[in-house]
Design an enzyme around this catalytic site. Structure first.
Site: not given
Length: 357
Positions: A238-239
């Site tokens: 996840i960014k």
């Protein structure tokens, strides 16, 4: 970079950021980055052997190889922000080969950029550094401007050009979020079926998320929930933007327009006002860290870029995150300075003196 140098760069915040002990979620409750992170978190999942191999390529490349941490160079601003505006300070990056060279010489685990750029250099570099194809973008040429992530190619094409992973953005909270969730979920399913890893840019987009001088697009509670939606569609990484505030749900639950669901313990027990605890709430929403959180390096502000990048890396690492994905701070400066900045970020994750809070 030594701890003394890091302390000097952080200045007045050094003591708070480097010695803080979390008062919210203890680090023992988290799944933290490690050399055997894939074995511990993905080996018994539904990810295929080919996807595990792709993840291993990403984790075992660059200066952070075999640490469990990742440093990724993302450059898709030529579409997202217009090429002229993005590359005016450094026109060499109109040539996509220089984007790949910056990631290579900067010691990154991988390079994330467009179909066109990676396809053009596929046979020269796909075996030298992991490719991450950004498969959707916010096209910024329609008048008036609109804000919507649309697909720019197929997952199959990303696989054909040698990518180990695909990256995508969803504007959670936006008018088109429902369609984007469906599109990206299907794309991630196909990527996994072809043996590629998946990275999701979990961004918020809604004018209502701004109130006065406070921007709740970077609130820990709202970004944390976006992360939780992202891991639900099986993103492998996840960014997210580094949180700067909290209380987005509280701010939107006023007057006659209730929004979402909240529990006061989200703010009193699961987090605090300290930036490390705000970021840890994001990690918590990534299945307690089973899915790694990488924070965005943010925009380039000139001379303060190194300090801002080091600060973000320290917060991410001490919160239990997996690394940084930093673009503009690196490519909107001379090439050698960009390499130095990327490696300074990596030094934080290599520093044994900087531990999880």
């Amino acid at each position: 970079m030594s701890l003394t140098e890091i302390t000097a760069i952080l200045g007045d915040e050094a003591q708070s950021l480097l010695t803080y002990k979390s008062t919210a979620i203890p680090k023992e409750h988290l799944y933290l980055p490690s050399a055997d992170f894939i074995d511990q978190n993905f080996a018994l999942s539904n990810r295929s052997p080919q996807t595990l191999r792709s993840l291993a390529q990403l984790f075992n490349s660059g200066r952070l190889a075999k640490t469990g941490y990742v440093s990724i160079l993302p450059i898709d601003q030529g579409i997202e922000h217009s090429a002229g505006a993005s590359f005016a300070s450094n026109p060499m990056y109109f040539d996509p080969e220089n984007i790949i060279r910056l990631a290579l010489e900067g010691g990154c685990n991988g390079v994330a950029t467009t179909f066109g750029g990676l396809a053009l250099l596929s046979r020269k570099y796909a075996h030298k550094i992991p490719f991450i194809v950004k498969i959707n973008h916010n096209e910024l040429l329609t008048y008036p401007n609109k804000y919507d992530q649309i697909m720019f190619g197929s997952v199959r094409d990303a696989w054909n050009l040698g990518a180990v992973a695909v990256g995508a953005t969803i504007y959670f909270g936006s008018e088109n979020a429902g369609r984007q969730i469906i599109e990206v979920a299907k794309a991630f399913e196909e990527a996994h079926s072809l043996g590629m890893a998946t990275i999701l840019w979990c961004y918020l987009r809604n004018d209502a998320f701004k109130s006065g001088n406070t921007d709740y697009h970077v609130a820990a509670d709202l970004t944390g929930q976006a992360n939780h939606l992202g891991v639900t569609i099986q993103a492998d990484i996840i960014k997210q933007k580094l949180p700067e505030t909290n209380g987005g749900y509280q701010a939107l639950n006023i007057g006659s327009s209730p929004y979402g669901k909240l529990d006061k313990r989200m703010y009193s027990e699961l987090s605090s006002e300290h930036p490390i605890d705000l970021c840890r709430y994001q990690v918590l929403n990534c299945y307690n860290g089973r899915i790694g959180l990488i924070n965005s390096g943010g925009a380039s502000s000139g001379q303060s870029d190194t300090k801002e990048a080091i600060r973000t890396a320290v917060i991410n690492k001490r919160a239990g995150g997996m690394g940084l994905i930093s673009g503009r701070k690196a490519f909107q400066r001379p090439f050698k300075e960009g390499v130095t900045l990327l490696q300074a970020i990596q030094d934080i994750y290599l520093a044994k003196d900087i531990d999880v809070a």
